[in-house]
Scaffold this active site. Structure first.
Site, PDB file in Angstrom:
ATOM      1  N   CYS A   1      33.788  42.506  59.659  1.00 51.17           N
ATOM      2  CA  CYS A   1      34.968  41.761  59.213  1.00 51.17           C
ATOM      3  C   CYS A   1      36.144  42.004  60.159  1.00 51.17           C
ATOM      4  O   CYS A   1      36.399  43.138  60.585  1.00 51.17           O
ATOM      5  CB  CYS A   1      35.343  42.172  57.797  1.00 51.17           C
ATOM      6  SG  CYS A   1      36.749  41.238  57.136  1.00 51.17           S
TER       7      CYS A   1
ATOM      8  N   CYS B   1      41.569  46.303  56.711  1.00 45.90           N
ATOM      9  CA  CYS B   1      41.826  46.965  55.426  1.00 45.90           C
ATOM     10  C   CYS B   1      41.439  48.446  55.539  1.00 45.90           C
ATOM     11  O   CYS B   1      40.284  48.779  55.825  1.00 45.90           O
ATOM     12  CB  CYS B   1      41.023  46.299  54.316  1.00 45.90           C
ATOM     13  SG  CYS B   1      41.319  44.505  54.193  1.00 45.90           S
TER      14      CYS B   1
ATOM     15  N   CYS C   1      38.175  49.949  53.924  1.00 48.23           N
ATOM     16  CA  CYS C   1      36.922  49.191  53.924  1.00 48.23           C
ATOM     17  C   CYS C   1      35.963  49.590  55.049  1.00 48.23           C
ATOM     18  O   CYS C   1      36.285  49.433  56.234  1.00 48.23           O
ATOM     19  CB  CYS C   1      37.227  47.696  54.021  1.00 48.23           C
ATOM     20  SG  CYS C   1      35.723  46.682  53.878  1.00 48.23           S
TER      21      CYS C   1
ATOM     22  N   CYS D   1      27.964  38.519  41.064  1.00 50.81           N
ATOM     23  CA  CYS D   1      29.034  38.378  42.057  1.00 50.81           C
ATOM     24  C   CYS D   1      28.458  38.500  43.463  1.00 50.81           C
ATOM     25  O   CYS D   1      27.658  39.402  43.740  1.00 50.81           O
ATOM     26  CB  CYS D   1      30.089  39.452  41.843  1.00 50.81           C
ATOM     27  SG  CYS D   1      30.771  39.478  40.167  1.00 50.81           S
TER      28      CYS D   1
ATOM     29  N   CYS E   1      30.345  34.545  40.431  1.00 52.52           N
ATOM     30  CA  CYS E   1      31.591  35.002  41.039  1.00 52.52           C
ATOM     31  C   CYS E   1      31.342  35.176  42.529  1.00 52.52           C
ATOM     32  O   CYS E   1      30.229  35.520  42.948  1.00 52.52           O
ATOM     33  CB  CYS E   1      32.041  36.323  40.411  1.00 52.52           C
ATOM     34  SG  CYS E   1      33.563  37.003  41.114  1.00 52.52           S
TER      35      CYS E   1
ATOM     36  N   CYS F   1      39.614  36.480  39.464  1.00 54.53           N
ATOM     37  CA  CYS F   1      39.304  37.904  39.369  1.00 54.53           C
ATOM     38  C   CYS F   1      40.193  38.596  40.398  1.00 54.53           C
ATOM     39  O   CYS F   1      40.019  38.395  41.600  1.00 54.53           O
ATOM     40  CB  CYS F   1      37.821  38.150  39.665  1.00 54.53           C
ATOM     41  SG  CYS F   1      37.343  39.893  39.689  1.00 54.53           S
TER      42      CYS F   1
ATOM     43  N   ARG G   1      38.277  45.597  34.413  1.00 55.66           N
ATOM     44  CA  ARG G   1      37.008  46.147  34.906  1.00 55.66           C
ATOM     45  C   ARG G   1      37.200  47.537  35.502  1.00 55.66           C
ATOM     46  O   ARG G   1      38.003  47.738  36.415  1.00 55.66           O
ATOM     47  CB  ARG G   1      36.388  45.230  35.956  1.00 55.66           C
ATOM     48  CG  ARG G   1      35.062  45.795  36.514  1.00 55.66           C
ATOM     49  CD  ARG G   1      34.398  44.833  37.474  1.00 55.66           C
ATOM     50  NE  ARG G   1      34.056  43.604  36.795  1.00 55.66           N
ATOM     51  CZ  ARG G   1      34.232  42.391  37.330  1.00 55.66           C
ATOM     52  NH1 ARG G   1      34.749  42.263  38.525  1.00 55.66           N
ATOM     53  NH2 ARG G   1      33.889  41.318  36.651  1.00 55.66           N
TER      54      ARG G   1
END
Length: 325
Positions: A54, A58, A61, A98, A129, A189, A261
């Site tokens: 990616c 972040c 991550c 998801c 999702c 979400c 969640r």
């Protein structure tokens, strides 16, 4: 039934965080019982359909190309393989499936392939999702048209603390994607991560942003940072477990009709900490041994804990019939 508010002030939220623990949990459990069966938990399974590489930075991550974490980039999974995993999830008791892809934003050709996956998962009787990065309006409409129920796009933290974690995507970029999802008619979400070095004020700021949206996110994942070697946030001082429970409780009070969640980080939580989170109003979990690239309790362990606590998985068909009525 108490009205749902969208005008929370930061000072009010900080006062909730500062309540005596027993008082806070009592208020959260009271709000929870107004909208939900206190002993039902919605179960989701998360599958990484495209891992690593990616372009975002972040700081938490392991899939970011900016960090050397040992996660190798992979291509998008084929539809048939995704459906095999979805069927396993359904048979293990999940009601929502998801799909996560490590993209900054998907290309239109990627959307076409993911659409096939969504249609196949829906045909298995599961809610769907996806979390695919930033979406434009047309992409959001396409995902809605093929049957996507929820789109996940977390804010992660407060606007003020955000730049300490991520520099390649702005806070407004995230809000724009959420607006595109809402305009397309999908459920949202959206939540955040606790334990990235943020203050209580930052946690309050995140929850204020979520709770003051014109419509609350239908699902609010509260993640405990999973520290991964090689990432920017490896070595950050861990958050106290009771402070994490407080965040769950405040989220429940501010967004009483949303599913809250208990998300990443459960693998390192004791049964007692998880039980307090359920008492504080958490009523959704991810089920299965892995969340994208990090560990998660296996299903047998979760079912054993459910048995001890007298919890049961949400029957999605029963819930949909109740909503329709």
């Amino acid at each position: 039934m108490q009205s749902i508010r969208h005008d929370w002030q930061k000072e009010e939220i900080l006062r909730l965080f500062a309540l005596p623990f027993n008082d806070l949990l009592f208020e959260a459990q009271t709000a929870h019982r107004r909208h939900f069966d206190a002993n039902e938990v919605q179960i989701s399974t998360l599958l990484s359909i495209k891992t690593g590489g990616c372009a975002e930075d972040c700081g938490y991550c392991p899939q970011s190309a900016h960090f050397d974490t040992g996660v190798k980039a992979s291509k998008l999974m084929c539809v048939d393989d995704v459906l095999v995993e979805a069927k396993k999830a359904r048979d293990a008791g999940a009601s929502r499936f998801c799909m996560g892809a490590a993209w900054r934003s998907p290309k239109d050709k990627d959307i076409e392939k993911v659409a096939e996956m969504i249609e196949g998962v829906k045909a298995l009787g599961l809610e769907t999702c996806a979390t695919l990065g930033m979406l434009n309006g047309e992409q959001a409409q396409k995902l809605k048209s093929c049957g996507l129920d929820y789109y996940n796009h977390n804010l992660d933290t407060s606007k003020e603390f955000y730049g300490n974690v991520i520099t390649t995507r702005t806070y407004q970029d995230r809000l724009d994607t959420l607006e595109n999802v809402r305009e397309a008619g999908m459920s949202v979400c959206c939540g955040g991560i606790v334990g990235m070095g943020e203050s209580v004020e930052d946690r309050a700021g995140l929850l204020q942003t979520l709770a003051n949206m014109p419509k609350h996110p239908e699902s609010v994942p509260i993640n405990l940072l999973v520290q991964v070697e090689g990432t920017k946030l490896k070595g950050v001082a861990p958050v106290d477990n009771l402070d994490f429970v407080r965040t769950i409780a405040v989220a429940r009070i501010l967004m009483p009709a949303s599913f809250v969640r208990l998300s990443a980080g459960r693998e390192t939580m004791s049964e007692e900490t998880q039980a307090l989170c359920f008492l504080a109003g958490a009523n959704s979990i991810f089920y299965g041994e892995k969340l994208l690239t990090t560990g998660n309790p296996d299903t047998a362990r979760d079912m054993a804990l459910f048995g001890k606590l007298g919890l049961k998985p949400l029957d999605i068909k029963k819930a949909q019939m109740a909503d329709a009525a």
